[in-house]
Design a protein around this motif. Structure first.
Motif, PDB file in Angstrom:
ATOM      1  N   TYR A 196       0.850  -1.184   0.000  1.00 27.52           N
ATOM      2  CA  TYR A 196       0.000   0.000   0.000  1.00 27.52           C
ATOM      3  C   TYR A 196       0.890   1.240   0.000  1.00 27.52           C
ATOM      4  CZ  TYR A 196      -4.161  -2.720   1.354  1.00 27.52           C
ATOM      5  OH  TYR A 196      -5.218  -3.588   1.394  1.00 27.52           O
ATOM      6  N   VAL A 197       0.517   2.209  -0.798  1.00 26.61           N
ATOM      7  CA  VAL A 197       1.210   3.490  -0.778  1.00 26.61           C
ATOM      8  C   VAL A 197       0.238   4.502  -0.184  1.00 26.61           C
ATOM      9  CG1 VAL A 197       2.262   5.312  -2.169  1.00 26.61           C
ATOM     10  CG2 VAL A 197       2.639   2.891  -2.746  1.00 26.61           C
ATOM     11  N   TYR A 198       0.611   5.038   0.983  1.00 32.99           N
ATOM     12  CA  TYR A 198      -0.311   5.894   1.724  1.00 32.99           C
ATOM     13  C   TYR A 198      -0.110   7.363   1.384  1.00 32.99           C
ATOM     14  CZ  TYR A 198      -0.921   1.688   4.522  1.00 32.99           C
ATOM     15  OH  TYR A 198      -1.189   0.416   4.928  1.00 32.99           O
ATOM     16  N   VAL A 199      -1.219   8.040   1.151  1.00 29.85           N
ATOM     17  CA  VAL A 199      -1.199   9.496   1.016  1.00 29.85           C
ATOM     18  C   VAL A 199      -1.698  10.064   2.335  1.00 29.85           C
ATOM     19  CG1 VAL A 199      -2.145  11.485  -0.210  1.00 29.85           C
ATOM     20  CG2 VAL A 199      -1.700   9.352  -1.451  1.00 29.85           C
ATOM     21  N   ASP A 200      -0.892  10.953   2.907  1.00 32.21           N
ATOM     22  CA  ASP A 200      -1.286  11.580   4.170  1.00 32.21           C
ATOM     23  C   ASP A 200      -0.916  13.044   4.065  1.00 32.21           C
ATOM     24  OD1 ASP A 200      -1.679  12.502   6.709  1.00 32.21           O
ATOM     25  OD2 ASP A 200      -0.535  10.914   7.702  1.00 32.21           O
ATOM     26  N   GLY A 201      -1.933  13.886   3.987  1.00 34.25           N
ATOM     27  CA  GLY A 201      -1.666  15.303   3.779  1.00 34.25           C
ATOM     28  C   GLY A 201      -0.938  15.470   2.472  1.00 34.25           C
ATOM     29  N   SER A 202       0.189  16.155   2.513  1.00 33.05           N
ATOM     30  CA  SER A 202       0.912  16.398   1.266  1.00 33.05           C
ATOM     31  C   SER A 202       1.931  15.300   0.975  1.00 33.05           C
ATOM     32  CB  SER A 202       1.622  17.755   1.352  1.00 33.05           C
ATOM     33  OG  SER A 202       2.484  17.742   2.471  1.00 33.05           O
ATOM     34  N   SER A 203       2.061  14.328   1.860  1.00 33.51           N
ATOM     35  CA  SER A 203       3.083  13.307   1.641  1.00 33.51           C
ATOM     36  C   SER A 203       2.515  12.084   0.934  1.00 33.51           C
ATOM     37  CB  SER A 203       3.701  12.877   2.983  1.00 33.51           C
ATOM     38  OG  SER A 203       2.904  11.904   3.609  1.00 33.51           O
ATOM     39  N   VAL A 204       3.281  11.527   0.048  1.00 33.09           N
ATOM     40  CA  VAL A 204       2.888  10.319  -0.681  1.00 33.09           C
ATOM     41  C   VAL A 204       3.943   9.262  -0.418  1.00 33.09           C
ATOM     42  CG1 VAL A 204       2.414   9.305  -2.943  1.00 33.09           C
ATOM     43  CG2 VAL A 204       1.803  11.688  -2.489  1.00 33.09           C
ATOM     44  N   GLY A 205       3.528   8.159   0.162  1.00 30.71           N
ATOM     45  CA  GLY A 205       4.455   7.050   0.351  1.00 30.71           C
ATOM     46  C   GLY A 205       5.404   7.225   1.519  1.00 30.71           C
ATOM     47  N   GLU A 206       5.233   8.285   2.312  1.00 33.70           N
ATOM     48  CA  GLU A 206       6.131   8.468   3.448  1.00 33.70           C
ATOM     49  C   GLU A 206       5.615   7.797   4.709  1.00 33.70           C
ATOM     50  OE1 GLU A 206       7.498  12.456   4.005  1.00 33.70           O
ATOM     51  OE2 GLU A 206       8.019  12.629   1.879  1.00 33.70           O
ATOM     52  N   VAL A 207       4.305   7.658   4.808  1.00 38.14           N
ATOM     53  CA  VAL A 207       3.753   6.927   5.960  1.00 38.14           C
ATOM     54  C   VAL A 207       4.017   5.446   5.728  1.00 38.14           C
ATOM     55  CG1 VAL A 207       1.651   6.305   7.209  1.00 38.14           C
ATOM     56  CG2 VAL A 207       1.953   8.631   6.373  1.00 38.14           C
ATOM     57  N   SER A 208       4.708   4.849   6.681  1.00 38.93           N
ATOM     58  CA  SER A 208       5.051   3.433   6.543  1.00 38.93           C
ATOM     59  C   SER A 208       4.140   2.600   7.437  1.00 38.93           C
ATOM     60  CB  SER A 208       6.501   3.234   6.979  1.00 38.93           C
ATOM     61  OG  SER A 208       6.613   3.553   8.359  1.00 38.93           O
ATOM     62  N   LEU A 222      19.767  29.111  26.123  1.00 39.50           N
ATOM     63  CA  LEU A 222      19.763  27.692  25.779  1.00 39.50           C
ATOM     64  C   LEU A 222      21.092  27.038  26.162  1.00 39.50           C
ATOM     65  CD1 LEU A 222      17.808  25.764  24.222  1.00 39.50           C
ATOM     66  CD2 LEU A 222      19.176  26.256  22.195  1.00 39.50           C
ATOM     67  N   ILE A 223      21.033  25.949  26.896  1.00 40.34           N
ATOM     68  CA  ILE A 223      22.234  25.201  27.256  1.00 40.34           C
ATOM     69  C   ILE A 223      22.357  23.945  26.407  1.00 40.34           C
ATOM     70  CG2 ILE A 223      23.439  23.948  29.069  1.00 40.34           C
ATOM     71  CD1 ILE A 223      21.895  25.540  31.119  1.00 40.34           C
ATOM     72  N   ALA A 224      21.242  23.253  26.228  1.00 40.02           N
ATOM     73  CA  ALA A 224      21.262  22.019  25.430  1.00 40.02           C
ATOM     74  C   ALA A 224      19.937  21.867  24.699  1.00 40.02           C
ATOM     75  CB  ALA A 224      21.526  20.816  26.337  1.00 40.02           C
ATOM     76  N   GLY A 225      19.983  21.105  23.617  1.00 36.69           N
ATOM     77  CA  GLY A 225      18.800  20.927  22.782  1.00 36.69           C
ATOM     78  C   GLY A 225      18.775  22.000  21.720  1.00 36.69           C
ATOM     79  N   PRO A 226      17.726  22.234  21.023  1.00 34.90           N
ATOM     80  CA  PRO A 226      16.491  21.452  21.136  1.00 34.90           C
ATOM     81  C   PRO A 226      16.635  20.029  20.583  1.00 34.90           C
ATOM     82  CG  PRO A 226      16.323  22.974  19.296  1.00 34.90           C
ATOM     83  CD  PRO A 226      17.618  23.282  19.989  1.00 34.90           C
ATOM     84  N   GLU A 227      16.009  19.115  21.296  1.00 36.45           N
ATOM     85  CA  GLU A 227      15.889  17.752  20.800  1.00 36.45           C
ATOM     86  C   GLU A 227      14.460  17.579  20.298  1.00 36.45           C
ATOM     87  OE1 GLU A 227      17.233  14.376  21.512  1.00 36.45           O
ATOM     88  OE2 GLU A 227      19.256  14.985  22.098  1.00 36.45           O
ATOM     89  N   ILE A 228      14.337  16.957  19.152  1.00 36.48           N
ATOM     90  CA  ILE A 228      12.986  16.758  18.603  1.00 36.48           C
ATOM     91  C   ILE A 228      12.734  15.267  18.406  1.00 36.48           C
ATOM     92  CG2 ILE A 228      11.451  17.235  16.660  1.00 36.48           C
ATOM     93  CD1 ILE A 228      12.831  19.828  16.218  1.00 36.48           C
ATOM     94  N   HIS A 229      11.620  14.803  18.920  1.00 36.87           N
ATOM     95  CA  HIS A 229      11.217  13.415  18.685  1.00 36.87           C
ATOM     96  C   HIS A 229       9.820  13.407  18.088  1.00 36.87           C
ATOM     97  CE1 HIS A 229      14.420  11.231  20.938  1.00 36.87           C
ATOM     98  NE2 HIS A 229      14.638  12.470  21.328  1.00 36.87           N
ATOM     99  N   ALA A 230       9.668  12.677  16.996  1.00 32.71           N
ATOM    100  CA  ALA A 230       8.352  12.590  16.361  1.00 32.71           C
ATOM    101  C   ALA A 230       7.984  11.128  16.193  1.00 32.71           C
ATOM    102  CB  ALA A 230       8.374  13.282  15.005  1.00 32.71           C
ATOM    103  N   ARG A 231       6.754  10.795  16.497  1.00 36.62           N
ATOM    104  CA  ARG A 231       6.276   9.431  16.249  1.00 36.62           C
ATOM    105  C   ARG A 231       4.899   9.519  15.606  1.00 36.62           C
ATOM    106  NH1 ARG A 231       9.383   5.658  19.251  1.00 36.62           N
ATOM    107  NH2 ARG A 231       8.257   3.942  18.259  1.00 36.62           N
ATOM    108  N   GLY A 232       4.695   8.651  14.607  1.00 33.40           N
ATOM    109  CA  GLY A 232       3.402   8.616  13.927  1.00 33.40           C
ATOM    110  C   GLY A 232       3.195   9.786  12.986  1.00 33.40           C
ATOM    111  N   VAL A 233       4.223  10.631  12.844  1.00 31.45           N
ATOM    112  CA  VAL A 233       4.126  11.764  11.923  1.00 31.45           C
ATOM    113  C   VAL A 233       4.724  11.323  10.593  1.00 31.45           C
ATOM    114  CG1 VAL A 233       4.709  14.187  11.541  1.00 31.45           C
ATOM    115  CG2 VAL A 233       4.414  13.324  13.857  1.00 31.45           C
ATOM    116  N   ALA A 234       4.064  11.696   9.512  1.00 29.50           N
ATOM    117  CA  ALA A 234       4.479  11.165   8.225  1.00 29.50           C
ATOM    118  C   ALA A 234       5.619  11.955   7.594  1.00 29.50           C
ATOM    119  CB  ALA A 234       3.272  11.142   7.280  1.00 29.50           C
ATOM    120  N   GLU A 235       6.612  12.267   8.388  1.00 27.05           N
ATOM    121  CA  GLU A 235       7.764  12.983   7.831  1.00 27.05           C
ATOM    122  C   GLU A 235       9.012  12.333   8.404  1.00 27.05           C
ATOM    123  OE1 GLU A 235       7.231  15.275   5.680  1.00 27.05           O
ATOM    124  OE2 GLU A 235       5.104  15.653   6.075  1.00 27.05           O
ATOM    125  N   ASP A 236      10.077  12.333   7.652  1.00 25.78           N
ATOM    126  CA  ASP A 236      11.261  11.728   8.247  1.00 25.78           C
ATOM    127  C   ASP A 236      12.045  12.756   9.061  1.00 25.78           C
ATOM    128  OD1 ASP A 236      12.884  13.053   6.437  1.00 25.78           O
ATOM    129  OD2 ASP A 236      12.780  11.398   5.003  1.00 25.78           O
TER     130      ASP A 236
END
Lengths: 544, 544
Positions: A430-442, B471-485
């Motif tokens: 399956y290739v997922y479209v989510d918002g503006s992204s295509v194929g990035e949701v795994s 700012l001393i350290a960071g920013p650290e960013i963690h994303a889960r379930g978001v369709a971006e790498d």
């Protein structure tokens, strides 16, 4: 000749097949699939184009059988890869796909064809055959090459008294059958349903009856591509001296196209702009709107939620003149219940014949098999159960079971010396479209989302001295979607502090933040598992 | 006399009503509702007990009409508040609820009653009436006080040839009608369905036919409380010389109870332990299992996923001898497709009569209204559409529309001088059970979960100097379930640094971590909204 279904065999949706011969490719349909609840946040699912990506220049044409989303919806995503691949289809189909491409700012190269036309695309000689479906101007396509021939029905049924008089052309099917159909690829959606699909024409009197007894506002919801259904509503409105306003962006857009092209015959003085319905008494008004599947952002859903300028109440009638697509029951009945709680009468498929299917039932498929007498059959368009049922119908008509090809998305089917066989398979996901992204949701992202959805997450932050590893600040704990209040997490903080201190003491001189993160994860994990929870845990250690 | 429905009016589930008279309370049923996809992570939904919490000592008894989860499932949660409230019900109903209470380590005070019995609980004189349903030993209850009388049907239908010969007792309904029924509270589930519900007896020959032609393993899935359905499977097995193994914890437990109490008549030598089926050839085996609703953790779901010691394949037959509860379509057909892909034939409600409903259709309801001639009617057990349909059936039998009480959960209905009326309402919300927590998951948590499910989350973590705010350290960013790498988020880090520096420069001397968190939220929010995403953003600033 090689046939590779890239979608639609195993799901109802994202229909797409590729015919591969002599180094050239013919694509038949290019549709989307709508996600289920196990695919949260996904907007659309596309066929996997990987097989085509290195061979875009080989594509002779994309043939579109009709203008439904599950057959044309992925065209913009394929044309993004190469915008000048010719699109071939009937006039209405092309109009619908062009409207869609405009939103994606693509101007396609198109070739309009109609029933009876023959066209060659590279080594593929195509003939187009009229078929009847729940959208006008649908076509089947007969493809012949030096290696053999196939007939692809697209979606179809065999209404013998269709509103527009355009029947599925069984004379053409008979002629092509005489000529020889090596592989018959045919719509399986209703193969489990015995008998014959009721004629669209039978809905007219039912709608007419409802219009006849309605004393106030009438709201009709249906698919925005169902030109014939809308036609019947317009006709009933004209008869009962009501005026019709189209409501919902896609309804307005599609009906404008259908009217301009002559597929929708608007009786004089029936249409009115939705903004002007306030000028008319309620018993003169019909609202023809989208949202028949319970979509909460579509017109009917917003009316039910009282989040629309159009209101319904005691004495109004709402007609859901559409199918109830499996999986949408909860959403649809939520809307039905809300409308009824507002006082409206709601007429739907469950209590009146206000919908007929667009697909051939088993009885109709039998006619096709008997008229065409195909050498091989490949059921398409359906879940596994539909494909198997269709295969059984073919066998009952005399097609030997070894000539029934039960393939799935990604199967490689070779037609060689008149015999079709699955010879392998290509990777197909399956290739997922989510918002503006295509194929990035795994699939991993979706798994994350399902965990987040069921259990929420806990993030734990700590700042340690970059030299000593000793805790400088934190731990800070943030939880969302977890069914515990913050006090529960306060209790775990001293445990984390102790565990971090112990870990640092054991690894003097080392400052392994990954290790410290795992320590925090374990402490929090142990804590919440005692509460029988398994939220996502995100431990972050920063050095300062 | 005051009646307050605490559940079951607006949903199919969590059925519960309270009768309030002379300072005492009678509770009728106490069931659970199963969650929908819009309530992610929730295990069960309970009625809101708030009305009872301060009046636990006033409760004279809890009368249970039958042993289905949606009528008894919340009993443990009510008895947690006061374990010695008497539980009144038929023998089988009490056995099912006691098994459930044992898991919660509660030993209840029970009083077994049977049809024809009369008992008084405080000011409530009760008479119990046999009704037929999809579980044996169901009862209706007639409650009379000095202020009037009500008849509550529980769930019922009127199968005139039930397998156990125990029909809904219309003679008693007639007698009570003569005596006077001020308020008739009756099951609405099938009120939209015209005509009559088919007899359970008609399923037998269908199952028999399937058993007759099966040449290998047979798997039957149904509800684990459906004793009569299981009875028909046992009978067919005996006839066709097959042996039956119960599979699934609740199936094994309930059938043991039903057998011991004589509700299930097991033919000699038919039952076999599931562990021993390997000793028999496939054509001697029947597996009677749970999972008919597509639950992936139940026996059938695990068999379909090849995650069970029992396997099915080419030539085996699977029968789904159960309803398809709306909303479960996707899950059920996912299981059906998997089983078919393994080669099994799957027989279900959609292609054979292997299920009949447990609820009275409109035709049966009419009989009741005509026999009882109630003064007032309150439709119970159903969504709004079912309640309204039931009210219409009552009106068609001659009940004046002003005597049809369309109430909802939390409505306060007073019966005064023979007239029932909604006089007010009490707060009534869903109480969610999630893991070990009861009532801790709020609507806000569910909203959070839905956002997390659709969009995922991004947490941003920064450490600032507690004196200067720098700012001393960071920013650290963690994303889960978001369709971006992750690379996408690397780009935003310098923007965050700049924004934080600017904020600190503007507020010299102040160290407002909340403000700095909002700065980070805005930068990230702006960034992702350009990508058309709206994930949950959790900014954390820690001072060190």
């Amino acid at each position: 000749m090689r046939i590779i279904p890239l979608g639609g065999l195993g799901d109802v949706g994202r229909n797409m097949a590729v015919v591969d011969f002599d180094g050239r490719l013919l694509v038949i349909d290019c549709g989307v699939l709508f996600p289920e609840e196990s695919q949260p946040g996904v907007d659309l699912i596309l066929p996997d184009f990987d097989y085509l990506k290195d061979r875009l220049d080989d594509i002779a044409a994309i043939v579109l059988t009709h203008g439904h989303e599950d057959h044309i919806g992925a065209v913009p995503y394929l044309l993004r890869l190469k915008p000048d691949i010719p699109l071939v289809g009937s006039q209405l189909t092309l109009a619908f796909v062009e409207a869609k491409l405009k939103e994606h700012r693509i101007t396609p190269h198109t070739l309009a064809v109609k029933e009876g036309d023959t066209e060659s695309f590279g080594p593929f000689d195509c003939e187009f055959v009229a078929v009847n479906h729940s959208i006008p101007d649908a076509l089947a396509v007969y493809v012949s090459t030096e290696a053999g021939s196939l007939l692809h029905t697209g979606d179809f049924k065999m209404d013998q008294l269709p509103l527009d008089g355009r029947i599925t052309d069984l004379r053409a099917f008979a002629r092509l059958g005489e000529k020889g159909v090596d592989l018959f690829m045919t719509d399986s959606t209703n193969a489990e349903v015995p008998g014959f699909t009721t004629s669209e024409r039978e809905i007219g009197p039912v709608i007419d009856g409802i219009f006849g007894r309605a004393t106030q506002k009438i709201v009709v919801a249906s698919f925005s591509s169902h030109v014939h259904r809308v036609q019947q509503v317009l006709d009933a409105a004209a008869k009962h001296d009501r005026r019709v306003a189209f409501v919902g962006r896609s309804m307005v857009r599609n009906m404008k196209i259908a009217q301009e092209m002559g597929y929708l015959n608007v009786p004089p003085n029936v249409l009115i702009d939705a903004k002007r319905i306030g000028d008319l008494p309620d018993d003169r008004v019909v609202l023809m709107c989208t949202g028949s599947q319970g979509e909460h952002m579509a017109a009917l859903g917003r009316i039910a939620n009282r989040d629309h300028q159009i209101s319904v109440g005691e004495g109004d009638v709402v007609i859901l003149a559409s199918s109830l697509i499996p999986g949408n029951e909860n959403a649809v009945f939520r809307v039905v219940n809300s409308l009824m709680a507002l006082g409206a009468e709601v007429v739907h498929q469950g209590n009146a014949r206000v919908h007929v299917s667009g697909h051939a039932s088993a009885g109709e498929l039998l006619y096709c098999y008997n008229i065409i007498r195909p050498k091989n059959v490949m059921p398409i368009h359906g879940e596994v159960r539909h494909l198997i049922a269709n295969g059984k119908v073919a066998e009952s008509s005399g097609v030997p079971s070894e000539n029934v090809v039960l393939a799935h998305d990604g199967s490689v089917v070779d037609l060689r010396d008149g015999v079709a066989k699955v010879v392998g398979e290509i990777p197909n996901g399956y290739v997922y479209v989510d918002g503006s992204s295509v194929g990035e949701v795994s699939e991993t992202d979706l798994k994350d989302r399902r965990i987040l959805s069921d259990e929420g997450f806990i993030s734990v932050f700590a700042v340690v001295n970059s030299e000593t590893g000793m805790l400088i600040a934190g731990p800070e704990i943030h939880a969302r979607g977890v069914a515990e209040d913050d006090a529960v997490f306060e209790k775990v903080k001293p445990e984390i502090v102790k565990a971090l201190e112990k870990a640092v003491a054991e690894h003097t001189g080392r400052k392994d933040t990954y290790q410290l993160q795992q320590v925090m994860r374990r402490v929090v994990g142990r804590h919440v598992s005692r509460l029988r929870r398994r939220p996502m845990i995100i431990p972050v250690v920063v050095e300062a």
